[in-house]
Design a protein around this motif. Sequence first.
Motif, PDB file in Angstrom:
ATOM      1  N   LYS A  81      41.473  31.430  16.509  1.00  0.00           N
ATOM      2  CA  LYS A  81      41.553  32.836  16.980  1.00  0.00           C
ATOM      3  C   LYS A  81      40.939  33.692  17.159  1.00  0.00           C
ATOM      4  N   SER A  82      40.604  34.220  16.019  1.00  0.00           N
ATOM      5  CA  SER A  82      39.030  34.677  15.662  1.00  0.00           C
ATOM      6  C   SER A  82      38.124  34.628  16.296  1.00  0.00           C
ATOM      7  N   ASN A  83      37.813  32.732  16.723  1.00  0.00           N
ATOM      8  CA  ASN A  83      36.524  32.511  17.809  1.00  0.00           C
ATOM      9  C   ASN A  83      36.705  32.785  19.636  1.00  0.00           C
ATOM     10  N   LEU A  84      37.472  33.468  19.691  1.00  0.00           N
ATOM     11  CA  LEU A  84      38.021  33.422  20.767  1.00  0.00           C
ATOM     12  C   LEU A  84      37.829  33.885  21.387  1.00  0.00           C
ATOM     13  N   ASN A  85      36.921  35.252  21.274  1.00  0.00           N
ATOM     14  CA  ASN A  85      36.618  36.297  22.600  1.00  0.00           C
ATOM     15  C   ASN A  85      35.109  36.337  22.561  1.00  0.00           C
ATOM     16  N   GLY A  86      34.995  34.906  22.344  1.00  0.00           N
ATOM     17  CA  GLY A  86      33.238  35.417  22.745  1.00  0.00           C
ATOM     18  C   GLY A  86      33.377  34.255  24.148  1.00  0.00           C
ATOM     19  N   ILE A  87      34.500  32.988  23.725  1.00  0.00           N
ATOM     20  CA  ILE A  87      34.166  31.891  24.106  1.00  0.00           C
ATOM     21  C   ILE A  87      35.144  32.187  26.057  1.00  0.00           C
ATOM     22  N   ALA A  88      36.020  33.065  24.883  1.00  0.00           N
ATOM     23  CA  ALA A  88      36.590  33.825  26.884  1.00  0.00           C
ATOM     24  C   ALA A  88      35.622  34.932  28.045  1.00  0.00           C
ATOM     25  N   TYR A  89      35.069  35.366  26.386  1.00  0.00           N
ATOM     26  CA  TYR A  89      33.916  36.085  28.098  1.00  0.00           C
ATOM     27  C   TYR A  89      33.141  35.099  28.572  1.00  0.00           C
ATOM     28  N   THR A  90      32.980  34.606  28.011  1.00  0.00           N
ATOM     29  CA  THR A  90      31.336  33.239  28.345  1.00  0.00           C
ATOM     30  C   THR A  90      32.165  32.665  29.692  1.00  0.00           C
ATOM     31  N   GLN A  91      33.296  31.972  29.421  1.00  0.00           N
ATOM     32  CA  GLN A  91      34.361  31.718  30.419  1.00  0.00           C
ATOM     33  C   GLN A  91      34.509  33.022  32.007  1.00  0.00           C
ATOM     34  N   LEU A  92      34.971  33.838  31.312  1.00  0.00           N
ATOM     35  CA  LEU A  92      35.051  35.312  32.261  1.00  0.00           C
ATOM     36  C   LEU A  92      33.955  34.969  33.134  1.00  0.00           C
ATOM     37  N   GLN A  93      33.257  35.021  32.276  1.00  0.00           N
ATOM     38  CA  GLN A  93      31.280  34.926  33.420  1.00  0.00           C
ATOM     39  C   GLN A  93      31.750  33.984  34.473  1.00  0.00           C
ATOM     40  N   ASN A  94      31.614  32.948  34.345  1.00  0.00           N
ATOM     41  CA  ASN A  94      31.413  31.811  34.971  1.00  0.00           C
ATOM     42  C   ASN A  94      33.296  31.539  36.130  1.00  0.00           C
ATOM     43  N   ASN A  95      34.271  32.381  35.082  1.00  0.00           N
ATOM     44  CA  ASN A  95      35.132  32.828  36.615  1.00  0.00           C
ATOM     45  C   ASN A  95      35.052  33.630  38.334  1.00  0.00           C
ATOM     46  N   PHE A  96      34.191  34.312  36.889  1.00  0.00           N
ATOM     47  CA  PHE A  96      33.901  35.568  37.602  1.00  0.00           C
ATOM     48  C   PHE A  96      32.605  35.508  39.548  1.00  0.00           C
ATOM     49  N   LYS A  97      32.254  33.979  39.228  1.00  0.00           N
ATOM     50  CA  LYS A  97      31.082  33.736  40.052  1.00  0.00           C
ATOM     51  C   LYS A  97      32.028  32.838  41.042  1.00  0.00           C
ATOM     52  N   LEU A  98      32.829  32.208  41.125  1.00  0.00           N
ATOM     53  CA  LEU A  98      33.562  31.319  41.270  1.00  0.00           C
ATOM     54  C   LEU A  98      34.801  32.060  41.887  1.00  0.00           C
ATOM     55  N   PHE A  99      35.081  33.579  41.778  1.00  0.00           N
ATOM     56  CA  PHE A  99      35.904  34.404  42.175  1.00  0.00           C
ATOM     57  C   PHE A  99      35.236  35.432  43.366  1.00  0.00           C
ATOM     58  N   ILE A 100      33.827  35.014  42.923  1.00  0.00           N
ATOM     59  CA  ILE A 100      33.599  35.801  44.589  1.00  0.00           C
ATOM     60  C   ILE A 100      32.958  34.575  45.619  1.00  0.00           C
ATOM     61  N   VAL A 101      32.942  33.089  45.216  1.00  0.00           N
ATOM     62  CA  VAL A 101      32.495  32.670  46.560  1.00  0.00           C
ATOM     63  C   VAL A 101      33.492  31.997  47.222  1.00  0.00           C
ATOM     64  N   ARG A 102      35.235  32.427  46.382  1.00  0.00           N
ATOM     65  CA  ARG A 102      35.957  32.497  46.563  1.00  0.00           C
ATOM     66  C   ARG A 102      36.783  33.060  47.955  1.00  0.00           C
ATOM     67  N   ASN A 103      36.452  34.258  47.288  1.00  0.00           N
ATOM     68  CA  ASN A 103      36.942  35.506  48.171  1.00  0.00           C
ATOM     69  C   ASN A 103      35.720  36.068  49.080  1.00  0.00           C
ATOM     70  N   TYR A 104      35.044  36.286  48.891  1.00  0.00           N
ATOM     71  CA  TYR A 104      33.527  36.119  49.482  1.00  0.00           C
ATOM     72  C   TYR A 104      32.554  35.548  50.399  1.00  0.00           C
ATOM     73  N   SER A 105      33.155  33.782  50.447  1.00  0.00           N
ATOM     74  CA  SER A 105      32.209  33.600  51.053  1.00  0.00           C
ATOM     75  C   SER A 105      32.317  33.858  52.597  1.00  0.00           C
ATOM     76  N   LYS A 106      32.751  34.133  53.594  1.00  0.00           N
ATOM     77  CA  LYS A 106      32.657  35.101  55.087  1.00  0.00           C
ATOM     78  C   LYS A 106      31.930  36.205  54.795  1.00  0.00           C
ATOM     79  N   GLU A 107      32.622  37.068  53.828  1.00  0.00           N
ATOM     80  CA  GLU A 107      32.068  37.975  53.639  1.00  0.00           C
ATOM     81  C   GLU A 107      30.041  37.849  53.702  1.00  0.00           C
ATOM     82  N   LEU A 108      29.835  37.114  52.337  1.00  0.00           N
ATOM     83  CA  LEU A 108      28.634  36.370  52.153  1.00  0.00           C
ATOM     84  C   LEU A 108      27.518  36.115  52.869  1.00  0.00           C
TER      85      LEU A 108
END
Length: 128
Positions: free
Chosen positions: A45-72
């Motif tokens: 559990k103590s090591n999850l923070n960094g792993i989750a943050y890296t995965q959050l950054q990856n999901n952020f790019k997917l979020f942008i592409v999924r939700n703003y493709s038309k606008e982009l």
Amino acid sequence: MSESEVSLKTPFAVQRFTNIENFIMIVFPKLESYLKEQIARGIQKSNLNGIAYTQLQNNFKLFIVRNYSKELDEYLTNETGHVNKEAMKEVLLSTISITLNVTDEKGNKLIDSDYLDVLRNIIQNLKL
């Protein structure tokens, strides 16, 4: 930090979120199941923070592409009509990040520790 509104600001879209935890859960809706899966794999559990943050950054790019493709696409068509649109899309997406494009209600850019603090709280409250 988690109690104040945050805003995603890009050249092609602006979106407000009630707080940073809400932003994280919208960008990474499967966060809790991802964390539980990591624990099941033996990650402490103590090591999850960094792993989750890296995965959050990856999901952020997917979020942008999924939700703003038309606008982009519209933005790129208007701004870069004479160059390769796909190449410009890759360049633009590579410059968008959760620290550079997300601000608090006062306009201050969020930093890694803002996310890590909230992720730590989510992990601590995780029901196993």
